[in-house]
Design an enzyme around this catalytic site. Structure first.
Site, PDB file in Angstrom:
ATOM      1  N   GLU A   1       2.847  33.120  24.459  1.00 46.83           N
ATOM      2  CA  GLU A   1       4.120  32.772  25.109  1.00 46.83           C
ATOM      3  C   GLU A   1       5.040  32.111  24.085  1.00 46.83           C
ATOM      4  OE1 GLU A   1       3.810  30.456  28.797  1.00 46.83           O
ATOM      5  OE2 GLU A   1       5.668  29.419  28.329  1.00 46.83           O
TER       6      GLU A   1
ATOM      7  N   GLU B   1      15.479  25.795  24.303  1.00 47.43           N
ATOM      8  CA  GLU B   1      15.337  24.432  24.833  1.00 47.43           C
ATOM      9  C   GLU B   1      15.371  23.361  23.738  1.00 47.43           C
ATOM     10  OE1 GLU B   1      11.865  23.910  27.272  1.00 47.43           O
ATOM     11  OE2 GLU B   1      12.178  21.748  27.476  1.00 47.43           O
TER      12      GLU B   1
ATOM     13  N   ASN C   1       7.677  26.750  37.853  1.00 46.16           N
ATOM     14  CA  ASN C   1       7.614  25.633  38.796  1.00 46.16           C
ATOM     15  C   ASN C   1       8.131  26.162  40.136  1.00 46.16           C
ATOM     16  OD1 ASN C   1       6.780  23.718  36.780  1.00 46.16           O
ATOM     17  ND2 ASN C   1       8.884  23.754  36.027  1.00 46.16           N
TER      18      ASN C   1
ATOM     19  N   GLU D   1       2.204  19.258  34.668  1.00 48.95           N
ATOM     20  CA  GLU D   1       3.488  18.627  34.956  1.00 48.95           C
ATOM     21  C   GLU D   1       3.754  18.523  36.452  1.00 48.95           C
ATOM     22  OE1 GLU D   1       6.247  20.903  32.489  1.00 48.95           O
ATOM     23  OE2 GLU D   1       5.707  19.666  30.767  1.00 48.95           O
TER      24      GLU D   1
ATOM     25  N   ASP E   1       4.929  22.045  22.534  1.00 41.51           N
ATOM     26  CA  ASP E   1       5.889  22.635  23.466  1.00 41.51           C
ATOM     27  C   ASP E   1       7.133  23.142  22.733  1.00 41.51           C
ATOM     28  OD1 ASP E   1       7.064  23.411  25.787  1.00 41.51           O
ATOM     29  OD2 ASP E   1       7.553  21.402  26.503  1.00 41.51           O
TER      30      ASP E   1
HETATM   31  C1  GCU Z   1       8.551  22.375  29.067  1.00 44.78           C
HETATM   32  C2  GCU Z   1       9.868  22.362  29.765  1.00 44.78           C
HETATM   33  C3  GCU Z   1       9.707  22.383  31.258  1.00 44.78           C
HETATM   34  C4  GCU Z   1       8.810  23.557  31.649  1.00 44.78           C
HETATM   35  C5  GCU Z   1       7.507  23.493  30.888  1.00 44.78           C
HETATM   36  C6  GCU Z   1       6.612  24.705  31.085  1.00 44.78           C
HETATM   37  O1  GCU Z   1       7.869  21.172  29.274  1.00 44.78           O
HETATM   38  O2  GCU Z   1      10.604  21.237  29.375  1.00 44.78           O
HETATM   39  O3  GCU Z   1      10.972  22.492  31.828  1.00 44.78           O
HETATM   40  O4  GCU Z   1       8.574  23.554  33.001  1.00 44.78           O
HETATM   41  O5  GCU Z   1       7.765  23.430  29.515  1.00 44.78           O
HETATM   42  O6  GCU Z   1       6.459  25.470  30.142  1.00 44.78           O
HETATM   43  O7  GCU Z   1       6.054  24.881  32.153  1.00 44.78           O
END
Ligand code: GCU
Length: 643
Positions: free
Chosen positions: A352, A358, A167, A251, A330
């Site tokens: 991946e 997490e 991100n 996202e 996820d």
């Molecule tokens: C999950 C995670 C996020 C992350 C996303 C990703 O949703 O909670 O924090 O950005 O994976 O793999 O891009």
């Protein structure tokens, strides 16, 4: 200060006699390798001879190690392989391996990578071991720790690291601009001097910010020209830059969908721009609708990556590789293997994983993930008939692809022990070893790591190995049952909250009522099970043939349904949750036996984490069990307390 991880102790001069033949002595990698040979405590007084050999069988990254006529010999074809070989030799000597029979090791995966989700303000997305050691106050940090990190990574043969979060926001957008390019180069050079390539996560929307472009449409000439210019600039500054990782259309991140283009259109536009310089584009398949209406019973998030990418097979350029999460959702503690693996025979793909814990206890719970990863890697996709395992698909073997491999979202930070929980370093170590050779066993990897990190005392090795091997099954037992996932607190993803995600936008539902739980994903449901090849498709179609551990992922079932284990679903839930919490007590007891046998600091740190895990696993047990009891009013056969 920080711990040495599994690396050997350094001494000023170990008195080893070292002879290098055929290497370019001015090469930084050779200088670093020589320095390791001269300062490793384990090599004190030994004779070592390393030769650049031009043995085609060793390829670019392999090595041959032997002990011949009183001399340790190393053969490699390149100076990068020399670095990996030197660390391996040191470790083998520390492990008291007998090199009288020479060993040849060639990495099975071309790409062996770590993905940092580090932000430039120093925070780490899903980081559980302190702050970033790459970034602080919107700047890049390069110090002794950086070098020690790269050494640790190189010592396992990792050959690529993405340093920033997928991100990409704020200052991170400037990593490819004048503001930071000099420091990125410095970092990249440091990485390269240990045979590790530096990658960056890229903001796909970057040209939108440019007043003269204001778009990220991959078909827009201005956008294309913007990226061409940008790549030229980057390579002018960092000629050996490796490439980019891209999270687009996911996202909240913009991407080609915004402009009615496909994922291939987006990836190829960047790939064309970077191609003249030999760089690659790693394009993530984590694309799904994160604004789903929970009332919508048709949409199934598990299908998303497949639905968006499957039809694009053969359309991606050669320097694009798709990065696919191990499962369709996820990183839940149990998910099926993503159906995209093996599905796109004319497209580069890599897997991946996530070693940042997490959803697996956030490095407060011990959870050795290697046994799980091994299950995924040995999963048969039947892509080209029986035996088409994931590990051969992602290594490029099945479809003869050069660009292929494995990566993991990493678990490091600036904590003293790097990984928050001392035992979480086994995942960082283990994943590197697994990338190099997916055929190593979880036990073998654990044992190596324990001996290199702690010591080779029989009790130490045996107890820690037992703890590690028990840990993932234990975590699964007290977590959400039978593959249903997501019974954790929203956003933080820590601790039990059975309905936390139930009425949310994330597409992650268990749909429990007083009679049934689970999502019907067979041909009469969302059709997800039909995305697999035969015989998997048929296997997942019916509950009778679906493996127990994935029952509620694939099917909506009554609580009194009898599993293959002979237990009803509800009794399975109760039993596993009691067992899981008991397993944690057992692991804790095994750790307590190590007082005096491992360093006091390490003992205390792990003890503290176990104190928490013992309590927290009971929290999981009681919340999940009570939730199920309250939904169903079916008592526990064994009469244990439910609330
Ligand atoms: C999950 C995670 C996020 C992350 C996303 C990703 O949703 O909670 O924090 O950005 O994976 O793999 O891009």
């Amino acid at each position: 200060m920080y711990s040495n991880l599994w690396l050997d102790e350094k001494v000023k001069d170990n008195g080893a006699s070292v002879e290098l033949n055929g290497y370019d002595e001015a090469s930084k990698r050779v200088i670093n390798a020589l320095n390791e040979l001269k300062t490793s405590k384990a090599l004190s007084g030994l004779k070592i001879k390393a030769s650049c050999s031009k043995v085609p069988a060793l390829s670019d990254e392999g090595y041959r190690l032997a002990f011949e006529n009183g001399v340790y010999t190393i053969f490699t074809n390149t100076d990068a392989a020399l670095v990996y070989a030197v660390f391996r030799l040191i470790n083998l000597i520390r492990l008291k391996a007998d090199l009288k029979d020479p060993i040849t090791e060639i990495p099975k995966n071309p790409l062996r990578m770590l993905n940092h989700w580090d932000n430039m303000d120093g925070s780490i997305e899903r980081g559980y071991s302190g702050d970033s050691f790459f970034f602080e106050d919107n700047d890049i940090v390069i110090n002794e720790r950086t070098t020690d990190y790269v050494r640790a990574v190189a010592s396992l043969g990792y050959n690529g690291v993405v340093i920033n979060n997928v991100n990409v926001k704020g200052a991170a957008c400037d990593l490819i601009n004048e503001r930071f390019i000099g420091k990125v180069k410095e970092l990249s050079d440091l990485f390269a001097s240990y045979g590790v390539k530096l990658y960056l996560s890229l903001n796909y929307a970057a040209p939108i910010e440019d007043e003269t472009v204001k778009s990220a449409d991959p078909f827009d000439e201005k956008v294309i020209a913007w990226w061409q210019k940008k790549m030229a600039y980057i390579y002018e500054n960092i000629p050996d830059f490796a490439g980019f990782l891209v999270k687009a259309d996911s996202e909240g991140r913009p991407g080609p969908f915004t402009y009615g283009r496909t994922q291939a259109d987006g990836a190829n536009m960047l790939a064309k721009a970077i191609n003249p310089y030999g760089g690659i584009i790693i394009w993530r398949c984590f694309v799904y609708n994160c604004k789903q209406d929970w009332r919508d019973l048709k949409t199934d998030r598990a299908r998303a990556a497949y639905d968006y990418f499957h039809d694009l097979d053969g359309e991606f350029l050669d320097n694009v590789i798709l990065q696919i999460k191990n499962g369709p959702m996820d990183f839940q503690v149990r998910e099926p293997v993503a159906p995209l693996f093996g599905d796109m025979s004319s497209t580069n793909q890599m897997i991946e994983f996530q070693i940042a814990q997490e959803y697996t206890g956030q490095q407060r719970h011990v959870c050795y993930l290697i046994p799980w990863f091994k299950e995924v890697l040995s999963f048969d996709t039947y892509a080209v008939g029986e035996g088409s395992n994931v590990k051969d698909i992602v290594s490029g073997k099945t479809f003869s692809r050069k660009l292929a491999g494995m990566c993991a979202v990493t678990n490091t930070g600036n904590d003293f022990n790097w990984t928050g929980h001392d035992l979480a370093a086994a995942n960082l170590y283990g994943f590197g070893r697994l990338c190099f050779n997916p055929d190593l066993s979880s036990e073998e990897i654990a044992e190596e790591w324990i001996k290199l990190t702690f010591n080779d005392d029989t009790k130490v090795v045996s107890n820690i190995k037992t703890i590690l091997m028990m840990s993932w099954p234990a975590y699964e037992k007290y977590n959400a049952p039978l593959g249903i996932g997501w019974m954790c607190s929203p956003a933080y993803h820590y601790g039990p909250d059975p309905d936390g995600y139930e009425y949310s936008v994330w597409g992650t539902y268990h749909k429990a009522d007083h009679k049934y739980i689970g999502v019907e994903r067979n041909s009469t449901g969302t059709g997800y099970s039909t995305l697999y090849r035969e015989p998997l498709k048929t296997m997942y179609e019916k509950p009778e043939t679906t493996p127990d551990e994935l029952m509620l992922f694939f099917h909506r079932m009554p609580y009194d349904y009898k599993l293959k284990s002979g237990k009803t679903i509800i009794q399975h839930v109760y039993d596993t949750h009691f067992e899981g919490a008991e397993d944690v007590e057992k692991m804790n007891a095994l750790w307590l036996e190590l007082k005096g046998l491992v360093s006091e600091d390490s003992f205390d740190r792990v003890k503290e984490r176990f104190d928490h895990q013992v309590w927290h696993s009971k929290e999981w047990r009681d919340v999940i069990n009570s939730y199920f009891y309250r939904k169903t009013l079916i008592p526990d056969e064994k009469g244990r307390p439910l609330y």
